[in-house]
Design an enzyme around this catalytic site. Structure first.
Site, PDB file in Angstrom:
ATOM      1  N   TYR B 362       0.750  -1.397  -0.035  1.00 38.87           N
ATOM      2  CA  TYR B 362       0.086   0.054  -0.169  1.00 38.87           C
ATOM      3  C   TYR B 362       0.889   1.275   0.053  1.00 38.87           C
ATOM      4  O   TYR B 362       2.073   1.437   0.295  1.00 38.87           O
ATOM      5  CB  TYR B 362      -1.074  -0.097   0.925  1.00 38.87           C
ATOM      6  CG  TYR B 362      -0.676  -0.015   2.494  1.00 38.87           C
ATOM      7  CD1 TYR B 362       0.562  -0.064   2.959  1.00 38.87           C
ATOM      8  CD2 TYR B 362      -1.789   0.103   3.611  1.00 38.87           C
ATOM      9  CE1 TYR B 362       0.854   0.205   4.485  1.00 38.87           C
ATOM     10  CE2 TYR B 362      -1.448   0.165   4.787  1.00 38.87           C
ATOM     11  CZ  TYR B 362      -0.257  -0.009   5.117  1.00 38.87           C
ATOM     12  OH  TYR B 362       0.023  -0.032   6.439  1.00 38.87           O
ATOM     13  N   GLU B 363      -0.006   2.170  -0.245  1.00 40.11           N
ATOM     14  CA  GLU B 363       0.737   3.603  -0.623  1.00 40.11           C
ATOM     15  C   GLU B 363       1.942   3.680  -1.557  1.00 40.11           C
ATOM     16  O   GLU B 363       3.049   4.164  -1.417  1.00 40.11           O
ATOM     17  CB  GLU B 363       1.169   4.424   0.652  1.00 40.11           C
ATOM     18  CG  GLU B 363      -0.110   4.476   1.515  1.00 40.11           C
ATOM     19  CD  GLU B 363       0.135   5.618   2.657  1.00 40.11           C
ATOM     20  OE1 GLU B 363       0.965   6.561   2.661  1.00 40.11           O
ATOM     21  OE2 GLU B 363      -0.796   5.881   3.382  1.00 40.11           O
ATOM     22  N   GLY B 364       1.619   2.680  -2.677  1.00 46.80           N
ATOM     23  CA  GLY B 364       2.658   2.613  -3.791  1.00 46.80           C
ATOM     24  C   GLY B 364       3.557   1.214  -3.180  1.00 46.80           C
ATOM     25  O   GLY B 364       4.198   1.323  -2.436  1.00 46.80           O
TER      26      GLY B 364
END
Lengths: 249, 380
Positions: B362-364
């Site tokens: 998550y978040e890239g």
């Protein structure tokens, strides 16, 4: 009412203690310093009372006898919620010297409730509270496990063997605080931490007082003896060892 | 150069450690098992100011630096990453985004209750077909004059149910592609918003993750952050800071696993001695600690750059990729050191291993971080 909480600056209780200079001094390298756990409980209770009785408690002040390196510990107490702090600029040598310094401040500033932890986690002297009571000629309650103010009346409980004693007293008084005074020490809030430096921390010079005791040296506790196994059939030998060697029966 | 923490930073680290050990660790196994959000604990965490720790005190925040945030995130994540991700979303994404790019009116109305910890925020970017590729937003925010009309679905939304304030990224001008995207502040109670079921996840199970559906949701024009079309840029800038939070979370997961493995290795005996005396285990511990130290330094460097108002996107991408990848490695080794005990829940390391996996996603994802890193080094 004004509350004063006496705080000691002690090594974290998980510190691996080492002595230097022929076992006459603590090796402070790498030691993390904290507020004496009993003092932190006392502070928490003082703040709880202040929060619960808005207006009844004018201020909660903390005091420490120590050199400048104790200031982070003092500021932790301010971060937790004390309104102001006093540091008596002196390296604490023994309980008598500490109590003398504290008594001087208390005489001048008319505190109503003075809280001390039952002992400091480093020296374990358990004597400052009692000395303060004598020096100031005010009552002290030892092993206090409960403190509250109801309609202006102070109520305390102290631990006795197998139970509790409920005590009423007039202010000013000293409560020597034992575990149980509050559930857990307060965790400082983010705003408390950021605001700690802006709270007053007054540094005062000590009065002259000579130590009554002298530290000769420290000794490490004896290392635990190896575990000895006694055959399950040999109860007689077990009883004999417990009686003669361990001296527990 | 100075590697020393300030007195305040040490106090924050200790406060986070005390809170995590006292409030979050008890019950974590049950919460993880049931997928139960730590509602009471979050309330206490908010009261202590952790959810708004970096916001300006004039908006009710703690006014702390990013270094303090890294230290706090690490300590909380050692025991409860699901709690840490609430902190990360609130601080790095929602509060920071509002404080940096919001109008004074928006800050007054939306940031203040968030910074004071009275409300929780959520950041709605991911979609069923747009995760790391945030340019392909299908959610639309149709310009209706005095308001936008939101339609679409957002996926994997942390704090979806517990949040009161959403920041939603949506497409207003599809022809302009990513330059047509807007960021809107949306009250969760607005009619037309529905939530999907709580996601039954592999790890961070007590984190409150749902899909969020928008069906003709009216959002006042004054709730748009920045100029028309600023949304994509807003999301990217916000995620640069978000990466520091997730990197620190990964760091905490790794150090939490390492501390447990270290303790266990000194207690558990095999072949007549503590297993830490076997080189196979001792070298694993050495490898773990070096990786953790590297990850911590990358996190602190990114945080320091942010605090100095220097560019930190490259540093935060490196911190996030490295910390997440080593969290996976370290937690796997921590399970290995624990042997069979590591595979059961009481010892926590299997949970930390499941949690570590998400930090790579998550978040890239780690791969997206490598795109950011490689593009930066290759651009000249």
């Amino acid at each position: 009412m004004k509350i004063l909480v006496c705080i000691s600056h002690v090594p974290d209780t998980t510190t691996k203690i080492k002595f230097i200079n022929n076992n006459t001094a603590l090796d402070t390298a790498g030691v993390q310093w904290i507020i004496n756990p009993w003092d932190e409980l006392a502070l928490t209770r003082a703040l709880d009372i202040k929060d619960a009785q808005a207006g009844a408690i004018e201020s909660v002040t903390v005091i420490n006898v120590g050199l400048v390196e104790t200031e982070p510990t003092i500021r932790k107490a301010l971060a937790i919620g004390a309104d102001k702090a006093i540091r008596v600029n002196l390296e604490p040598k023994d309980s008598f010297v500490i109590a003398t310094q504290l008594a001087e401040v208390i005489k001048k500033d008319n505190f109503d409730i003075i809280l001390c932890g039952i002992e400091a986690a480093d020296g374990n002297g358990s004597s400052v509270g009692g000395m303060l009571s004598e020096m100031l000629d005010i009552p002290s309650v030892s092993a206090t496990t409960f403190l509250d103010i109801e309609n202006g009346q102070v109520k305390l409980q102290r631990e006795i063997d197998g139970g509790h004693e409920v005590i009423a007293t007039q202010t000013p008084f000293i409560a020597i605080v034992q575990k149980g005074i509050c559930k857990e020490p307060r965790i400082p809030s983010m705003r408390g931490i950021m605001g700690a430096r802006s709270k007053p921390l007054q540094v005062i010079e000590p009065v002259t007082a000579d130590s009554l005791t002298e530290l000769v040296n420290y000794e490490y506790p004896k290392s635990k003896a190896a575990c000895r196994k006694v055959d399950a059939e040999n109860v007689k030998e077990l009883v004999q060892l417990l009686h003669e060697e361990a001296k527990v029966i | 150069m100075n590697f020393e923490y300030t007195e305040e930073q040490i106090m924050i680290q200790q406060a986070a450690k005390d809170f995590a050990e006292r409030e979050l660790l008890p019950g974590i196994i049950e919460r993880d098992e049931k997928g139960e959000f730590a509602k009471e604990q979050m309330k206490k965490l908010a009261e202590l100011g952790f959810l708004g720790m970096m916001a300006d005190p004039k908006y009710g925040g703690g006014g702390m630096d990013t270094i303090s945030y890294v230290l706090a995130m690490e300590e909380i994540s050692k025991h409860d990453s699901a709690a840490a991700v609430v902190m990360s979303v609130c601080n790095s994404l929602v509060n920071w985004g509002l404080e940096t790019y919001g109008t004074e009116e928006q800050k007054e109305k939306f940031l203040k209750p968030l910074a004071r910890g009275e409300k929780i925020g959520a950041f709605l970017l991911s979609e069923p077909e747009a995760g790391s590729d945030a340019t392909s937003q299908r959610t639309t925010a149709e310009d209706k004059g005095d308001h936008y009309l939101l339609n679409g679905t957002k996926n994997w939304i942390t704090n979806a149910n517990s949040a009161s304030t959403y920041i939603v990224i949506a497409q207003t001008h599809p022809d302009k592609k990513h330059k047509g995207i807007n960021a809107l502040i949306v009250d969760k109670n607005t009619p037309g918003i529905t939530l999907g079921p709580h996601e039954n996840k592999m790890g961070m199970r007590s984190s409150d993750t749902h899909s969020v559906m928008f069906n003709d949701v009216k959002v006042p024009k004054e709730n748009r952050i920045g100029d028309d079309g600023f949304g994509f840029s807003f999301a990217m800038k916000t995620l640069d800071g978000g990466r520091i939070g997730i990197a620190s979370q990964a760091l905490g997961i790794a150090s939490g696993a390492f501390e447990r493995a270290l303790k266990y290795s000194k207690e558990r005996k095999a072949f007549g001695t503590e297993i830490s005396n076997h080189q196979a285990v001792a070298f694993k511990l050495a490898d773990m600690v070096v990786k953790i130290e590297n990850a911590r330094n990358l996190c602190l460097k990114a945080a320091w750059l942010k605090d100095q108002h220097l560019p930190y996107g490259f540093a935060s991408a490196m911190a996030k990729q490295y910390a997440a990848d080593i969290a996976m490695e370290v937690t796997t080794e921590a399970v290995q050191i624990h042997g069979g005990y590591g595979y059961v829940k009481e010892y926590h390391v299997e949970r930390l291993m499941r949690e570590a996996k998400l930090t790579q996603i998550y978040e890239g994802t780690s791969e997206v971080q490598k795109i950011v890193i490689s593009r930066t080094i290759l651009k000249d």
